[in-house]
Design a protein around this motif. Structure first.
Motif, PDB file in Angstrom:
ATOM      1  N   LEU A 363      24.384  48.970 118.773  1.00 10.61           N
ATOM      2  CA  LEU A 363      26.123  49.405 117.725  1.00 10.61           C
ATOM      3  C   LEU A 363      25.412  50.829 116.994  1.00 10.61           C
ATOM      4  O   LEU A 363      26.676  52.147 116.791  1.00 10.61           O
ATOM      5  CB  LEU A 363      25.466  48.833 116.592  1.00 10.61           C
ATOM      6  CG  LEU A 363      26.069  47.166 116.839  1.00 10.61           C
ATOM      7  CD1 LEU A 363      26.052  46.787 115.567  1.00 10.61           C
ATOM      8  CD2 LEU A 363      27.567  47.215 116.762  1.00 10.61           C
ATOM      9  N   VAL A 364      24.289  50.923 117.293  1.00 10.75           N
ATOM     10  CA  VAL A 364      23.945  52.625 116.785  1.00 10.75           C
ATOM     11  C   VAL A 364      23.753  54.045 117.328  1.00 10.75           C
ATOM     12  O   VAL A 364      24.080  54.582 116.800  1.00 10.75           O
ATOM     13  CB  VAL A 364      22.322  53.101 115.812  1.00 10.75           C
ATOM     14  CG1 VAL A 364      21.827  54.075 115.639  1.00 10.75           C
ATOM     15  CG2 VAL A 364      22.436  51.356 114.783  1.00 10.75           C
ATOM     16  N   ASP A 365      23.353  53.172 118.982  1.00  8.70           N
ATOM     17  CA  ASP A 365      23.191  54.450 120.031  1.00  8.70           C
ATOM     18  C   ASP A 365      24.639  54.900 120.514  1.00  8.70           C
ATOM     19  O   ASP A 365      24.773  55.980 120.860  1.00  8.70           O
ATOM     20  CB  ASP A 365      22.445  54.678 120.585  1.00  8.70           C
ATOM     21  CG  ASP A 365      21.313  54.700 120.415  1.00  8.70           C
ATOM     22  OD1 ASP A 365      20.675  54.955 118.744  1.00  8.70           O
ATOM     23  OD2 ASP A 365      19.995  53.783 120.598  1.00  8.70           O
ATOM     24  N   GLY A 366      25.116  53.268 120.761  1.00  8.05           N
ATOM     25  CA  GLY A 366      26.229  53.889 121.135  1.00  8.05           C
ATOM     26  C   GLY A 366      27.833  53.994 120.619  1.00  8.05           C
ATOM     27  O   GLY A 366      28.178  54.709 120.692  1.00  8.05           O
ATOM     28  N   VAL A 367      28.432  52.704 119.650  1.00  4.56           N
ATOM     29  CA  VAL A 367      29.109  52.217 119.031  1.00  4.56           C
ATOM     30  C   VAL A 367      29.719  53.750 117.375  1.00  4.56           C
ATOM     31  O   VAL A 367      30.282  54.578 117.895  1.00  4.56           O
ATOM     32  CB  VAL A 367      29.744  51.196 118.743  1.00  4.56           C
ATOM     33  CG1 VAL A 367      30.626  51.527 116.835  1.00  4.56           C
ATOM     34  CG2 VAL A 367      29.564  50.181 118.909  1.00  4.56           C
ATOM     35  N   LEU A 368      27.651  53.837 116.763  1.00  4.44           N
ATOM     36  CA  LEU A 368      28.311  55.211 115.746  1.00  4.44           C
ATOM     37  C   LEU A 368      28.352  56.468 116.260  1.00  4.44           C
ATOM     38  O   LEU A 368      28.537  57.129 115.933  1.00  4.44           O
ATOM     39  CB  LEU A 368      27.009  54.483 114.951  1.00  4.44           C
ATOM     40  CG  LEU A 368      27.175  53.142 114.536  1.00  4.44           C
ATOM     41  CD1 LEU A 368      26.361  52.989 113.342  1.00  4.44           C
ATOM     42  CD2 LEU A 368      28.843  53.050 113.256  1.00  4.44           C
ATOM     43  N   ALA A 369      27.693  56.315 117.019  1.00  2.00           N
ATOM     44  CA  ALA A 369      26.801  57.794 117.338  1.00  2.00           C
ATOM     45  C   ALA A 369      28.266  58.533 118.025  1.00  2.00           C
ATOM     46  O   ALA A 369      28.796  59.725 117.719  1.00  2.00           O
ATOM     47  CB  ALA A 369      25.556  57.899 118.533  1.00  2.00           C
ATOM     48  N   GLY A 370      29.170  57.528 119.326  1.00  2.00           N
ATOM     49  CA  GLY A 370      29.869  57.945 120.208  1.00  2.00           C
ATOM     50  C   GLY A 370      31.448  58.311 118.432  1.00  2.00           C
ATOM     51  O   GLY A 370      32.141  59.273 118.880  1.00  2.00           O
TER      52      GLY A 370
END
Lengths: 694, 51
Positions: A363-370
């Motif tokens: 969620l944080v490094d993938g979805v939210l960052a992107g």
């Protein structure tokens, strides 16, 4: 009973504005010809149907379900000037009216340009379909000091005429009432005899010969006869006339041409314009000593022989300066800080809720960052399109197309090609579809091949990210270079294509310049809302999906175990094969290669991919530093930007190209050549730039 | 812990569904990927199932 009304009229006569008013739809309206290229259908809102006493501006959107009346479907047809099938738009409109047989046709007419608009009305009146004329832009007629005798006009044309103003909703209830009455009682247009003498006789002779065949095919004999006289091959084929009949018709027309001293198509056009001349003289009173119109006065400056081009360039420069200069950057930075805080808050919340580590990382490094990295550019996109829609809505963009006719002609194109190209700054898909308004397949294919060189809105986040990271002081200049660079590459490609693939000259370009109008808040607001909504929708759908895929490929190995290093991951292995292709261009890292590949799905994915792979916070200085790690020099970043500017469009645009070019081979060849050109140009930028930059 | 794993699986399933839908629509030349989607001159809605 369900009714179907067709909305037909010349280009830029206000059809889509009327359609939006009557149906509460949200279709794109532009102050230039050819915005609508396919028919669109909507349901007439209840309050216009005459069953409600509501008077005043339409209650768009509110309680739409309750307001809709399924009794009446309204079909917005592309703008046409006649019922002769010269362009694809004319074919779409004509086929709908003659074959689908709507219950009534609402013919929207620009009252400020009555004679040319009524040319279509005369042809529609031949179709034996209930017809109502909507006399639009009456407010402008009044402003000019002119007067139109609506009752006399209705009498002369043999159809009901309703004065309206689609922009503010005046007269719409009466228009719907008249249309409903015409449809319910099947009131056909009165018979008009617009021809005289020899033409009259010839036309009657032809109608007499083909009447049975025309009725059998569901066509009005008068319409079919007129079209045969004009030399319409489609109607000739449709009627399946025998050799003998065709021979007699040929004889009749040859004699008529000799008597009239002009070509067959010109005979009918002449008859219609002569008739309309009489109608206008009878029904329109022009203002005495009318002052020069405001549009003419503005055009004397904006379209000045020497000043027009510099003004156009200045306008574009101003748009970029506002969007990417200090003001735009200030807004974008503020919004980025908000997003950063939001992500940080969610991160802390997930930690406090004891979330599984891999889910938190996803969620944080993938979805939210992107997604966050892309969302950061929402204000930039909104600001850019706010300015462009003001230019478009005012009528200036149509002038730009007119201005570009001469240079475009030298390249084997015409000014009309410039309209899809301008639309390409928004999105390549509708731009490619916009090329339908061109008459010849050569011009259409030629234009479609060049359209992807225009920087679409989805590339803006990439440009903005890189200018911020690598060229913070020269943001406006870099943006101008990228936009102009795309246009320059289109010019170079056009010169090459003209000499190799598309020999010959473009079809003549005739375009009516719309009057300058103050952009309406509603229209500009609607366009901005669409833009912001679609951008957000994309961020939370396809960008999110691409981000998750990139995160997954980067986090796991092919054995689905956690990857300790980037090289071990699936992405590292796949990227390892592709990255060497970009090494000569200065950006041979796995991250850069992956970003290029995901950009084919959707261009914004380039940004989200780089954000995920850099593993840093959105808009942070760490992200900027990570970008400097992926692109070791400003020259490598410039080379990457050049490649992204020019390489193949996204899959949706490619599919649109394939459909509109009517050939998979030519579309594939086009995008392959484009990508090869992008690679070569980026190579030149990097290698030649390397000679000057140390 | 369990709810968070469910959340992770839901996100992955959503992403997979979006990706498949996007590629299907794109293959037809529809405007799934188009920033002009809701207001463009093309007849996107018709191709997308008449929504």
């Amino acid at each position: 009973m369900q009714y179907v009304f067709a909305l037909a009229g010349n280009q830029n006569s206000g059809k889509t504005t009327l359609f939006n008013r009557l149906t509460g739809s949200n279709q794109h309206v532009g102050n230039w010809p050819g915005v609508t290229v396919e028919q669109k259908t909507g349901t007439l809102l209840h309050h216009h149907h005459g069953k409600s006493a509501h008077v005043g501006p339409p209650m768009l959107r509110r309680n739409r379900e309750a307001e809709e009346n399924n009794d009446v479907q309204l079909v917005d047809l592309p703008g046409i000037y006649s019922l002769s099938p010269y362009t694809m738009e004319e074919v779409v409109s004509r086929d709908f009216i003659t074959l689908q047989k709507p219950n009534a046709v609402i013919n929207i007419v620009d009252a400020t340009n009555l004679e040319r608009n009524l040319y279509l009305t005369l042809q529609l009146a031949e179709l034996e379909t209930p017809l109502v004329v909507a006399l639009n832009m009456m407010d402008e007629v009044n402003k000019q000091g002119d007067a139109i005798d609506v009752n006399s006009l209705s009498e002369a044309l043999g159809v009901p005429v309703v004065p309206i103003c689609a922009r503010n909703g005046d007269g719409l209830d009466e228009l719907v009432r008249q249309s409903m009455m015409a449809a319910e009682k099947h009131i056909l247009p009165g018979k008009l005899d617009i021809c005289s003498g020899d033409t009259h006789e010839a036309l009657h002779a032809i109608i007499h010969l083909i009447e049975d065949k025309a009725r059998a095919k569901g066509l009005s004999p008068r319409y079919a006869g007129t079209k045969l006289l004009e030399g319409d091959e489609k109607i000739e084929r449709l009627l399946e006339l025998d050799e003998g009949t065709l021979h007699i018709i040929g004889e009749i027309i040859a004699r008529l041409e000799k008597q009239a001293g002009m070509e067959r198509a010109a005979i009918m056009a002449d008859a219609r314009y002569t008739f309309l001349d009489g109608v206008i003289k009878k029904c329109v009173v022009k203002a005495q000593n009318a002052p020069e119109s405001p549009s003419a006065r503005i055009d004397r400056v904006l379209m000045h022989r020497a000043l027009a081009f510099p003004i156009f360039l200045l306008m574009m420069l101003l748009v970029f300066f506002i969007t990417f200069g200090p003001f735009g950057t200030w807004i974008a930075d503020g919004f980025a800080a908000l997003i950063k805080q939001g992500i940080s808050l969610i991160d802390r919340g997930l930690t406090a809720a004891n979330t599984a580590p891999w889910v938190q990382a996803l969620l944080v490094d993938g979805v939210l960052a992107g997604v966050g990295a892309v969302l950061e550019f929402l204000p930039t996109i909104v600001l850019l399109f706010l300015l462009l829609s003001i230019l478009e809505d005012s009528g200036y963009m149509a002038r730009a197309a007119f201005l570009m006719d001469k240079p475009m002609r030298k390249l084997g194109l015409n000014g009309r090609s410039f309209i899809p190209m301008i639309m390409g700054f928004g999105c390549t898909v509708p731009a490619v579809m916009g090329a339908r308004s061109m008459q010849s397949q050569r011009d259409r294919r030629f234009t479609i091949m060049l359209t992807p060189f225009m920087s679409c809105g989805a590339k803006v986040p990439i440009y903005a990210l890189f200018t911020r990271a690598f060229f913070p002081e020269q943001g406006v200049l870099v943006m101008c270079c990228l936009y102009l660079g795309g246009m320059l590459m289109a010019v170079i490609s056009a010169s090459v294509l003209k000499k190799t693939v598309f020999h010959g000259d473009a079809a003549p370009f005739i375009m009516e310049l719309p009057a300058y109008r103050l952009p309406t808040l509603a229209n500009v607001g609607r366009q901005l809302w669409d833009k912001a909504k679609d951008f957000l929708q994309r961020a939370f759908t396809i960008i999110l999906a691409a981000t998750v895929v990139v995160w997954f490929l980067q986090t796991y190995t092919f054995r689905l175990t956690l990857a300790d290093t980037m090289e071990e991951s699936m992405l590292g292995v796949i990227g390892g094969f592709i990255a060497p292709v970009f090494r000569p261009l200065g950006f041979g890292s796995v991250s850069a290669a992956t970003a290029v590949i995901t950009g084919v799905i959707a261009k914004e994915s380039v940004v989200s991919t780089l954000a995920v792979l850099s593993g840093t916070e959105v808009g942070s200085s760490q992200m900027m530093a990570a970008l400097h790690g992926i692109f070791p020099s400003n020259l490598a970043a410039a080379s990457f930007l050049t490649f992204v500017l020019l390489y193949m469009p996204c899959v949706a645009a490619f599919a649109a190209m394939r459909r509109e070019m009517q050939g998979r081979g030519i579309a594939l060849a086009s995008v392959c050549c484009q990508t090869a050109l992008a690679w070569l140009t980026a190579l030149l930028v990097y290698q030649i730039g390397g000679l000057f930059v140390f | 812990m369990n709810w968070s794993i469910l959340l992770g699986v839901a996100v992955i399933a959503y992403a997979a569904w979006i990706l498949v839908r996007h590629i299907r629509r794109s293959a037809k030349g529809d405007c799934a990927a188009c920033p002009y989607c809701s207001g463009c001159g093309g007849d996107c809605k018709k191709h997308e199932g008449g929504k």
